[in-house]
Design a protein around this motif. Structure first.
Motif, PDB file in Angstrom:
ATOM      1  N   LEU A  13      -1.586  10.606  49.105  1.00  0.00           N
ATOM      2  CA  LEU A  13      -2.833   9.848  49.007  1.00  0.00           C
ATOM      3  C   LEU A  13      -3.919  10.697  48.351  1.00  0.00           C
ATOM      4  O   LEU A  13      -4.274  11.755  48.859  1.00  0.00           O
ATOM      5  CB  LEU A  13      -3.325   9.422  50.399  1.00  0.00           C
ATOM      6  CG  LEU A  13      -2.452   8.466  51.190  1.00  0.00           C
ATOM      7  CD1 LEU A  13      -3.145   8.094  52.488  1.00  0.00           C
ATOM      8  CD2 LEU A  13      -2.149   7.222  50.381  1.00  0.00           C
ATOM      9  N   TYR A  56       2.714   7.489  45.219  1.00  0.00           N
ATOM     10  CA  TYR A  56       1.348   7.956  45.388  1.00  0.00           C
ATOM     11  C   TYR A  56       0.408   6.766  45.380  1.00  0.00           C
ATOM     12  O   TYR A  56       0.748   5.665  44.927  1.00  0.00           O
ATOM     13  CB  TYR A  56       0.962   8.940  44.279  1.00  0.00           C
ATOM     14  CG  TYR A  56       0.438   8.282  43.015  1.00  0.00           C
ATOM     15  CD1 TYR A  56      -0.932   8.160  42.777  1.00  0.00           C
ATOM     16  CD2 TYR A  56       1.313   7.734  42.078  1.00  0.00           C
ATOM     17  CE1 TYR A  56      -1.414   7.540  41.622  1.00  0.00           C
ATOM     18  CE2 TYR A  56       0.846   7.121  40.932  1.00  0.00           C
ATOM     19  CZ  TYR A  56      -0.517   7.025  40.714  1.00  0.00           C
ATOM     20  OH  TYR A  56      -0.994   6.395  39.586  1.00  0.00           O
ATOM     21  N   HIS A  57      -0.798   7.024  45.872  1.00  0.00           N
ATOM     22  CA  HIS A  57      -1.871   6.040  45.758  1.00  0.00           C
ATOM     23  C   HIS A  57      -3.171   6.777  45.485  1.00  0.00           C
ATOM     24  O   HIS A  57      -3.479   7.784  46.123  1.00  0.00           O
ATOM     25  CB  HIS A  57      -2.029   5.207  47.033  1.00  0.00           C
ATOM     26  CG  HIS A  57      -3.097   4.161  46.899  1.00  0.00           C
ATOM     27  ND1 HIS A  57      -4.436   4.422  47.118  1.00  0.00           N
ATOM     28  CD2 HIS A  57      -3.027   2.861  46.523  1.00  0.00           C
ATOM     29  CE1 HIS A  57      -5.139   3.340  46.891  1.00  0.00           C
ATOM     30  NE2 HIS A  57      -4.320   2.369  46.544  1.00  0.00           N
ATOM     31  N   ASP A  58      -3.894   6.280  44.496  1.00  0.00           N
ATOM     32  CA  ASP A  58      -5.225   6.797  44.202  1.00  0.00           C
ATOM     33  C   ASP A  58      -6.000   5.694  43.502  1.00  0.00           C
ATOM     34  O   ASP A  58      -5.543   5.181  42.470  1.00  0.00           O
ATOM     35  CB  ASP A  58      -5.163   8.040  43.298  1.00  0.00           C
ATOM     36  CG  ASP A  58      -6.486   8.785  43.241  1.00  0.00           C
ATOM     37  OD1 ASP A  58      -7.491   8.164  42.844  1.00  0.00           O
ATOM     38  OD2 ASP A  58      -6.510   9.982  43.603  1.00  0.00           O
ATOM     39  N   LEU A  85      -1.317  -0.301  50.010  1.00  0.00           N
ATOM     40  CA  LEU A  85      -1.462   1.007  50.646  1.00  0.00           C
ATOM     41  C   LEU A  85      -0.911   1.025  52.064  1.00  0.00           C
ATOM     42  O   LEU A  85      -0.156   1.921  52.443  1.00  0.00           O
ATOM     43  CB  LEU A  85      -2.937   1.415  50.638  1.00  0.00           C
ATOM     44  CG  LEU A  85      -3.279   2.780  51.229  1.00  0.00           C
ATOM     45  CD1 LEU A  85      -2.450   3.871  50.576  1.00  0.00           C
ATOM     46  CD2 LEU A  85      -4.754   3.070  51.055  1.00  0.00           C
ATOM     47  N   THR A 131       3.232  10.616  55.168  1.00  0.00           N
ATOM     48  CA  THR A 131       2.080  10.360  54.309  1.00  0.00           C
ATOM     49  C   THR A 131       1.211  11.614  54.313  1.00  0.00           C
ATOM     50  O   THR A 131       0.903  12.149  55.381  1.00  0.00           O
ATOM     51  CB  THR A 131       1.268   9.152  54.810  1.00  0.00           C
ATOM     52  OG1 THR A 131       2.097   7.979  54.779  1.00  0.00           O
ATOM     53  CG2 THR A 131       0.039   8.918  53.944  1.00  0.00           C
ATOM     54  N   LEU A 161      -2.375  13.146  53.077  1.00  0.00           N
ATOM     55  CA  LEU A 161      -3.709  12.920  52.526  1.00  0.00           C
ATOM     56  C   LEU A 161      -4.147  14.181  51.789  1.00  0.00           C
ATOM     57  O   LEU A 161      -4.426  15.212  52.396  1.00  0.00           O
ATOM     58  CB  LEU A 161      -4.700  12.593  53.647  1.00  0.00           C
ATOM     59  CG  LEU A 161      -6.152  12.368  53.189  1.00  0.00           C
ATOM     60  CD1 LEU A 161      -6.264  11.116  52.323  1.00  0.00           C
ATOM     61  CD2 LEU A 161      -7.088  12.274  54.392  1.00  0.00           C
ATOM     62  N   TYR A 204     -10.865   4.913  51.275  1.00  0.00           N
ATOM     63  CA  TYR A 204      -9.758   4.919  52.229  1.00  0.00           C
ATOM     64  C   TYR A 204     -10.245   4.635  53.648  1.00  0.00           C
ATOM     65  O   TYR A 204     -11.193   5.264  54.137  1.00  0.00           O
ATOM     66  CB  TYR A 204      -9.048   6.276  52.217  1.00  0.00           C
ATOM     67  CG  TYR A 204      -8.154   6.507  51.020  1.00  0.00           C
ATOM     68  CD1 TYR A 204      -7.558   5.444  50.351  1.00  0.00           C
ATOM     69  CD2 TYR A 204      -7.899   7.791  50.567  1.00  0.00           C
ATOM     70  CE1 TYR A 204      -6.736   5.651  49.261  1.00  0.00           C
ATOM     71  CE2 TYR A 204      -7.075   8.018  49.476  1.00  0.00           C
ATOM     72  CZ  TYR A 204      -6.498   6.940  48.816  1.00  0.00           C
ATOM     73  OH  TYR A 204      -5.689   7.156  47.741  1.00  0.00           O
TER      74      TYR A 204
END
Length: 415
Positions: A316, A348-350, A369, A379, A381, A388
Motif C-alpha cells: 500500500l 499494489y495499491h496507490d 482495496l 498487507t 503499508l 486511506y
C-alpha cells in the motif's frame, strides 16, 4: 516575446518555481530540451495535470528553442543532479544547462543556480562554463548567484511564498540582484555571505534530515528487539518543549535530496580530507531499511504458518512521500523486487500511481482495496496517503505490517 524569467529544467525544482513566478505576475518561460518531459505530462512530476493546465492558462510558456533564452532578465538553472552509483552528484545536467544558456547569455542578465550541488560548484564549475561560452565575465557583465531549492512536495503549510529563500552571490551586487528577484516571490530573503555558504546550507539541511531519520530507523529496530512501542516513545518525547525535534522511521528514505558527503568530489579529484562520517553511517542505516522490512515480512508470515514463497502480498502506497505521485528513490521498489525474488505474488495499491513496473515487469494494481487486503496473506503499508482508511484496512487485512506508525495502536504490527 521576451520574458522576465527563464526556468531551465522543468522538474521537481523548476516547475514549482515557474508556478510561483507566474502566480506573482512574472512573465515566465520554461526551457527543457525534452519536449516529452514526464514532469510536463503531470503524470510523474511535482505538479498535477490540473495544476499544469492552470499554469499554462496563466501565461506560462515552455520551449525547446534555446534562442529564447537570449531575451530574459533572469535565468534560473534547476537541472537535476542525481546521485550516481558511486554516490557522487551527477553535474551533467548543470553543465548542459550552462552551455545552452552561455550561447545566449546577454549582459546584465542574472543567473541563479537552484540545483543541489557541492560547495564550490557555482563558482568553480558553473562560472567557467558560462564565461567561456558567452565571452562575458561574471560579477562584471552578468550577475551570478546560488539559491538552493527548498521545495517540499505535498506540504500544505509551507509553500514557495512563505518559505524563506537563502541567497549567496559572487559579489554583493550579485546577491542583491538575486534578492531583488526572489523578493517578488517569497516573504523573506536570507542573504548568505557568499556562494559557498548558500550551497553548504543545502548540504546541511539535507544531511540533517537523513541523519535524524537514520537515528529513528535504528531506534525502530532496537525497540522492536526489546519489545518497546517506539511510536509511543516518540509521542512522549515530542512533548519536550526544547532540545527535541520529532522525526519518524520508515521503510527507507526516498526523494530527490539524497545525503551528500563532500568528501566525494570525484569531478575534481579533490577531497577536503575530513569526510562526514555520520553522513556515511546514516546512509548505511537508511539503505538497509528495505531489507529489514523484508525480514519483518518473512517473520510475520512464518509466525502465521506461511512462507514468503507463494504468499500473496499487497503493498500500500509506493511513492516516496504521502499524497504525491513522485516515485523518485522510493524504497517500495527495492522491497517489491526482493519480495518477487523470494517468490511472493505481489499486488499494489496507490491512488497516485496507476502503473508500476518492478524488475521490468508490471505489478498488478488492486482495483478494490478492501477486497485486495482481505485476500492478501500480508498487507504492507509503505506510504500512509490521506485517502486511506487505515482503521477499516486494519479490520479487513488478514495480516498488516505498518511501516509508518499510522494505524491505531494495536491495530497492526508496526515497524
Amino acid at each position: 516575446m521576451p520574458a522576465d524569467l527563464a526556468v531551465i529544467g522543468l522538474g521537481h525544482l523548476g516547475l514549482p518555481l515557474a508556478q510561483a513566478a507566474t502566480t506573482a505576475g512574472i512573465t515566465t518561460l520554461g526551457y527543457d530540451p525534452d519536449p516529452h518531459s514526464a514532469a510536463l505530462s503531470g503524470a510523474d512530476g511535482p505538479l498535477s495535470a490540473t495544476e499544469l493546465r492552470r499554469l499554462l492558462s496563466a501565461g506560462f510558456r515552455t520551449t525547446t528553442d534555446p534562442t529564447a533564452l537570449s531575451r530574459v532578465r533572469t535565468a534560473v538553472i534547476c537541472a537535476p543532479t542525481p546521485l550516481g552509483e558511486d554516490r557522487t552528484l551527477d553535474l551533467g545536467g548543470i553543465a548542459d544547462a550552462a552551455r545552452t544558456l552561455a550561447a545566449q547569455l546577454r549582459p546584465h542578465t542574472t543567473v541563479i543556480l537552484e540545483s543541489t550541488a557541492y560547495p564550490g560548484t557555482t563558482e568553480e564549475f558553473l562560472r567557467p562554463l558560462l564565461e567561456e561560452g558567452s565571452g562575458l565575465t561574471a560579477g562584471r557583465d552578468f550577475h551570478l548567484a546560488c539559491s538552493p531549492g527548498r521545495h517540499d512536495p505535498g506540504n500544505r503549510t509551507h509553500h514557495y511564498a512563505n518559505t524563506p529563500k537563502v541567497i549567496g552571490g559572487l559579489t554583493p551586487a550579485c546577491t542583491e540582484a538575486a534578492a531583488a528577484f526572489y523578493n517578488r516571490l517569497t516573504d523573506k530573503v536570507v542573504r548568505a555571505r557568499g556562494l559557498r555558504e548558500a550551497e553548504t546550507t543545502k548540504l546541511l539541511e539535507t544531511n540533517y534530515r537523513h541523519l535524524n531519520i537514520a537515528l529513528m530507523n535504528e531506534m525502530a529496530v532496537f525497540c522492536h528487539d526489546i519489545g518497546v512501542d517506539l511510536w509511543d516513545v516518540i509521542r512522549c518525547a515530542e512533548t519536550k518543549p526544547f532540545g527535541f525535534q520529532s522525526f519518524r522511521p520508515g521503510p527507507g528514505v526516498g526523494g530527490h535530496a539524497a545525503p551528500i558527503d563532500p568528501n566525494h568530489l570525484a569531478r575534481t579529484g579533490r577531497s577536503p580530507g575530513h569526510p562526514l562520517r555520520m553522513v556515511e553511517l546514516a546512509h548505511e542505516v537508511n539503505a538497509r531499511m528495505p531489507r529489514y522490512v523484508i525480514q519483518r515480512c518473512a517473520t510475520l508470515l512464518n509466525h502465521h504458518g506461511k512462507s514468503a514463497r507463494g504468499a500473496r502480498v499487497l503493498l500500500l502506497g509506493v511513492t516516496y512521500k504521502p499524497d504525491i505521485a513522485d516515485l523518485t528513490g522510493s524504497p517500495a521498489h527495492e522491497i517489491a523486487s526482493r519480495l518477487r525474488e523470494m517468490g511472493a505474488h505481489l499486488t499494489y495499491h496507490d491512488p497516485y500511481v496507476h502503473r508500476w513496473n518492478v524488475l521490468d515487469r508490471p505489478v498488478p494494481r488492486a482495483d478494490s482495496l478492501y477486497e485486495a487486503a482481505a485476500a492478501a496473506d500480508l498487507t504492507v503499508l509503505l506510504q500512509a496517503h490521506r485517502t486511506y482508511d487505515l482503521q477499516g484496512l486494519s479490520v479487513k487485512a488478514q495480516l498488516l505490517l505498518d511501516t509508518r506508525g499510522a494505524t491505531p495502536a494495536g491495530a497492526a504490527h508496526r515497524l
